[in-house]
Write a protein that holds these residues in place. Structure first.
Motif, PDB file in Angstrom:
ATOM      1  N   ALA A  90       5.042 -29.772   8.170  1.00  0.00           N
ATOM      2  CA  ALA A  90       6.216 -30.461   7.626  1.00  0.00           C
ATOM      3  C   ALA A  90       6.174 -31.968   7.850  1.00  0.00           C
ATOM      4  O   ALA A  90       6.629 -32.747   7.025  1.00  0.00           O
ATOM      5  N   PHE A  91       5.597 -32.393   8.982  1.00  0.00           N
ATOM      6  CA  PHE A  91       5.517 -33.820   9.307  1.00  0.00           C
ATOM      7  C   PHE A  91       4.069 -34.260   9.531  1.00  0.00           C
ATOM      8  O   PHE A  91       3.818 -35.219  10.255  1.00  0.00           O
ATOM      9  N   SER A  92       3.128 -33.577   8.901  1.00  0.00           N
ATOM     10  CA  SER A  92       1.727 -33.948   9.096  1.00  0.00           C
ATOM     11  C   SER A  92       1.453 -35.332   8.510  1.00  0.00           C
ATOM     12  O   SER A  92       2.062 -35.744   7.524  1.00  0.00           O
ATOM     13  N   VAL A 139       9.198 -22.486  14.008  1.00  0.00           N
ATOM     14  CA  VAL A 139       8.333 -23.555  13.514  1.00  0.00           C
ATOM     15  C   VAL A 139       6.992 -22.998  13.043  1.00  0.00           C
ATOM     16  O   VAL A 139       6.449 -22.075  13.646  1.00  0.00           O
ATOM     17  N   GLY A 140       6.485 -23.558  11.938  1.00  0.00           N
ATOM     18  CA  GLY A 140       5.179 -23.177  11.418  1.00  0.00           C
ATOM     19  C   GLY A 140       4.058 -23.903  12.146  1.00  0.00           C
ATOM     20  O   GLY A 140       4.293 -24.723  13.034  1.00  0.00           O
ATOM     21  N   LYS A 141       2.841 -23.610  11.750  1.00  0.00           N
ATOM     22  CA  LYS A 141       1.674 -24.215  12.382  1.00  0.00           C
ATOM     23  C   LYS A 141       1.509 -25.679  11.968  1.00  0.00           C
ATOM     24  O   LYS A 141       1.902 -26.073  10.880  1.00  0.00           O
ATOM     25  N   TYR A 142       0.922 -26.435  12.870  1.00  0.00           N
ATOM     26  CA  TYR A 142       0.477 -27.808  12.600  1.00  0.00           C
ATOM     27  C   TYR A 142       1.586 -28.722  12.079  1.00  0.00           C
ATOM     28  O   TYR A 142       1.357 -29.558  11.223  1.00  0.00           O
ATOM     29  N   VAL A 143       2.793 -28.568  12.587  1.00  0.00           N
ATOM     30  CA  VAL A 143       3.937 -29.340  12.089  1.00  0.00           C
ATOM     31  C   VAL A 143       3.679 -30.843  12.156  1.00  0.00           C
ATOM     32  O   VAL A 143       4.044 -31.588  11.254  1.00  0.00           O
ATOM     33  N   PHE A 144       3.024 -31.298  13.232  1.00  0.00           N
ATOM     34  CA  PHE A 144       2.759 -32.730  13.403  1.00  0.00           C
ATOM     35  C   PHE A 144       1.265 -33.045  13.322  1.00  0.00           C
ATOM     36  O   PHE A 144       0.807 -34.015  13.922  1.00  0.00           O
ATOM     37  N   SER A 145       0.508 -32.277  12.583  1.00  0.00           N
ATOM     38  CA  SER A 145      -0.943 -32.466  12.565  1.00  0.00           C
ATOM     39  C   SER A 145      -1.344 -33.811  11.971  1.00  0.00           C
ATOM     40  O   SER A 145      -0.629 -34.398  11.164  1.00  0.00           O
ATOM     41  N   TYR A 146      -2.497 -34.289  12.408  1.00  0.00           N
ATOM     42  CA  TYR A 146      -3.111 -35.518  11.896  1.00  0.00           C
ATOM     43  C   TYR A 146      -2.226 -36.741  12.099  1.00  0.00           C
ATOM     44  O   TYR A 146      -2.262 -37.661  11.295  1.00  0.00           O
ATOM     45  N   SER A 147      -1.448 -36.765  13.155  1.00  0.00           N
ATOM     46  CA  SER A 147      -0.585 -37.910  13.416  1.00  0.00           C
ATOM     47  C   SER A 147      -1.140 -38.820  14.511  1.00  0.00           C
ATOM     48  O   SER A 147      -0.540 -39.808  14.860  1.00  0.00           O
ATOM     49  N   TYR A 148      -2.268 -38.473  15.074  1.00  0.00           N
ATOM     50  CA  TYR A 148      -2.896 -39.302  16.101  1.00  0.00           C
ATOM     51  C   TYR A 148      -3.821 -40.304  15.439  1.00  0.00           C
ATOM     52  O   TYR A 148      -4.202 -40.122  14.289  1.00  0.00           O
ATOM     53  N   PRO A 149      -4.221 -41.389  16.111  1.00  0.00           N
ATOM     54  CA  PRO A 149      -4.096 -41.670  17.532  1.00  0.00           C
ATOM     55  C   PRO A 149      -2.817 -42.396  17.902  1.00  0.00           C
ATOM     56  O   PRO A 149      -2.697 -42.965  18.974  1.00  0.00           O
ATOM     57  N   TYR A 150      -1.866 -42.417  17.035  1.00  0.00           N
ATOM     58  CA  TYR A 150      -0.615 -43.132  17.283  1.00  0.00           C
ATOM     59  C   TYR A 150       0.254 -42.392  18.282  1.00  0.00           C
ATOM     60  O   TYR A 150       0.010 -41.253  18.620  1.00  0.00           O
ATOM     61  N   THR A 151       1.294 -43.059  18.746  1.00  0.00           N
ATOM     62  CA  THR A 151       2.204 -42.469  19.718  1.00  0.00           C
ATOM     63  C   THR A 151       2.856 -41.223  19.126  1.00  0.00           C
ATOM     64  O   THR A 151       3.430 -41.285  18.046  1.00  0.00           O
ATOM     65  N   PRO A 152       2.774 -40.089  19.825  1.00  0.00           N
ATOM     66  CA  PRO A 152       3.371 -38.870  19.277  1.00  0.00           C
ATOM     67  C   PRO A 152       4.892 -38.932  19.302  1.00  0.00           C
ATOM     68  O   PRO A 152       5.490 -39.616  20.131  1.00  0.00           O
ATOM     69  N   ALA A 153       5.485 -38.206  18.405  1.00  0.00           N
ATOM     70  CA  ALA A 153       6.950 -38.142  18.332  1.00  0.00           C
ATOM     71  C   ALA A 153       7.516 -37.453  19.566  1.00  0.00           C
ATOM     72  O   ALA A 153       6.933 -36.505  20.085  1.00  0.00           O
ATOM     73  N   TRP A 181      14.911 -24.902  23.899  1.00  0.00           N
ATOM     74  CA  TRP A 181      14.055 -26.056  24.157  1.00  0.00           C
ATOM     75  C   TRP A 181      13.322 -25.897  25.487  1.00  0.00           C
ATOM     76  O   TRP A 181      13.883 -25.395  26.459  1.00  0.00           O
ATOM     77  N   THR A 182      12.061 -26.324  25.515  1.00  0.00           N
ATOM     78  CA  THR A 182      11.260 -26.344  26.740  1.00  0.00           C
ATOM     79  C   THR A 182      10.720 -27.770  26.902  1.00  0.00           C
ATOM     80  O   THR A 182      11.155 -28.677  26.200  1.00  0.00           O
ATOM     81  N   ASP A 183       9.770 -27.951  27.794  1.00  0.00           N
ATOM     82  CA  ASP A 183       9.206 -29.288  28.029  1.00  0.00           C
ATOM     83  C   ASP A 183       8.503 -29.849  26.801  1.00  0.00           C
ATOM     84  O   ASP A 183       8.377 -31.069  26.647  1.00  0.00           O
ATOM     85  N   THR A 184       7.995 -28.961  25.964  1.00  0.00           N
ATOM     86  CA  THR A 184       7.358 -29.383  24.705  1.00  0.00           C
ATOM     87  C   THR A 184       7.863 -28.487  23.583  1.00  0.00           C
ATOM     88  O   THR A 184       8.295 -27.358  23.812  1.00  0.00           O
ATOM     89  N   TRP A 185       7.792 -29.009  22.378  1.00  0.00           N
ATOM     90  CA  TRP A 185       8.139 -28.241  21.178  1.00  0.00           C
ATOM     91  C   TRP A 185       7.138 -28.622  20.100  1.00  0.00           C
ATOM     92  O   TRP A 185       6.954 -29.810  19.820  1.00  0.00           O
ATOM     93  N   ALA A 186       6.464 -27.638  19.540  1.00  0.00           N
ATOM     94  CA  ALA A 186       5.428 -27.869  18.522  1.00  0.00           C
ATOM     95  C   ALA A 186       4.402 -28.889  19.015  1.00  0.00           C
ATOM     96  O   ALA A 186       3.910 -29.715  18.252  1.00  0.00           O
ATOM     97  N   GLY A 187       4.106 -28.827  20.308  1.00  0.00           N
ATOM     98  CA  GLY A 187       3.100 -29.705  20.878  1.00  0.00           C
ATOM     99  C   GLY A 187       3.565 -31.118  21.180  1.00  0.00           C
ATOM    100  O   GLY A 187       2.767 -31.982  21.538  1.00  0.00           O
ATOM    101  N   ARG A 188       4.857 -31.379  21.060  1.00  0.00           N
ATOM    102  CA  ARG A 188       5.391 -32.712  21.327  1.00  0.00           C
ATOM    103  C   ARG A 188       6.355 -32.672  22.508  1.00  0.00           C
ATOM    104  O   ARG A 188       7.050 -31.670  22.718  1.00  0.00           O
ATOM    105  N   PRO A 189       6.434 -33.766  23.278  1.00  0.00           N
ATOM    106  CA  PRO A 189       7.346 -33.784  24.424  1.00  0.00           C
ATOM    107  C   PRO A 189       8.805 -33.753  23.978  1.00  0.00           C
ATOM    108  O   PRO A 189       9.143 -34.260  22.910  1.00  0.00           O
ATOM    109  N   THR A 190       9.642 -33.138  24.798  1.00  0.00           N
ATOM    110  CA  THR A 190      11.075 -33.081  24.497  1.00  0.00           C
ATOM    111  C   THR A 190      11.849 -33.864  25.541  1.00  0.00           C
ATOM    112  O   THR A 190      11.377 -34.098  26.652  1.00  0.00           O
ATOM    113  N   ALA A 191      13.067 -34.277  25.158  1.00  0.00           N
ATOM    114  CA  ALA A 191      13.955 -34.985  26.079  1.00  0.00           C
ATOM    115  C   ALA A 191      15.390 -34.717  25.682  1.00  0.00           C
ATOM    116  O   ALA A 191      15.691 -34.575  24.494  1.00  0.00           O
ATOM    117  N   LEU A 192      16.264 -34.653  26.672  1.00  0.00           N
ATOM    118  CA  LEU A 192      17.680 -34.477  26.418  1.00  0.00           C
ATOM    119  C   LEU A 192      18.206 -35.740  25.731  1.00  0.00           C
ATOM    120  O   LEU A 192      17.924 -36.861  26.175  1.00  0.00           O
TER     121      LEU A 192
END
Length: 195
Positions: free
Chosen positions: A134-136, A153-167, A178-189
């Motif tokens: 969705a956000f590749s 969430v589907g696979k590879y939601v944020f794929s090919y977004s590196y080497p930039y700062t991840p969302a 919610w856990t510490d990561t979601w779809a491979g990205r860090p989470t925060a309150l």
């Protein structure tokens, strides 16, 4: 001749919207990565068309603030694409068409793919699923704000977004899943600024 779209499929074409009956084609017009939508009052469509992903029947589509919403007879809508230029987007919880409200429940595969200027997006609590990629290729996306519980969430939601700062994924206190990561990205309150 729809064959002209095949070469562009691998670069940017992700969704096609048909207003009429199924057109005749002699083979692969779009390739397997394109999702076709067709209106429910048209004819000739089957569940698979032109070797693409399954096609989607709908009542129609509308673009609001650059976001393409596809709406259905059951009162739901999905975000299928984005054609705007804004770097900060807010998806609506409901859309109104001819005095009928539709609840926005999902974000389709590749809906925001390759929008390299996108920096932040706010997703309403009505959204319960987000499709693959969705956000590749959204290389500048740094903030995703969720108003509700963690969606499926589907696979590879944020794929090919590196080497930039991840969302970073921001969620509200009191929401679930919610856990510490979601779809491979860090989470925060999510902390609201004081007025």
């Amino acid at each position: 001749d729809l064959e002209i779209f095949l070469s562009s499929t691998y670069n940017c074409l992700t969704h096609v919207y048909f207003e009429g009956n199924e057109p005749y084609t002699a083979g692969w017009s779009f390739g397997s990565a394109v999702t076709p939508y067709y209106l429910s009052d048209t004819e000739g469509w089957n569940s698979w068309w032109e070797y693409t992903q399954p096609i989607v029947e709908c009542n129609g589509w509308i673009t609001q603030d650059g976001i393409i919403y596809v709406y259905n007879s059951d009162g739901t809508a999905i975000v299928s694409g984005y054609v705007g230029e804004k770097d900060s987007i807010v998806i609506q919880e409901t859309i109104s068409i001819d005095s009928v409200n539709y609840s926005v429940i999902s974000i389709d595969n590749e809906a925001f793919a390759r929008h390299v200027n996108l920096i932040s997006i706010t997703i309403p609590n009505s959204v319960t699923s987000i499709g693959e990629e969705a956000f590749s290729n959204c290389s500048e996306l740094t903030s995703v704000y969720f108003e509700g519980n963690a969606p499926s969430v589907g696979k590879y939601v944020f794929s090919y977004s590196y080497p930039y700062t991840p969302a970073t994924i921001y969620y509200r206190e009191g929401t679930e899943g919610w856990t510490d990561t979601w779809a491979g990205r860090p989470t925060a309150l999510r902390v609201e600024a004081l007025e």
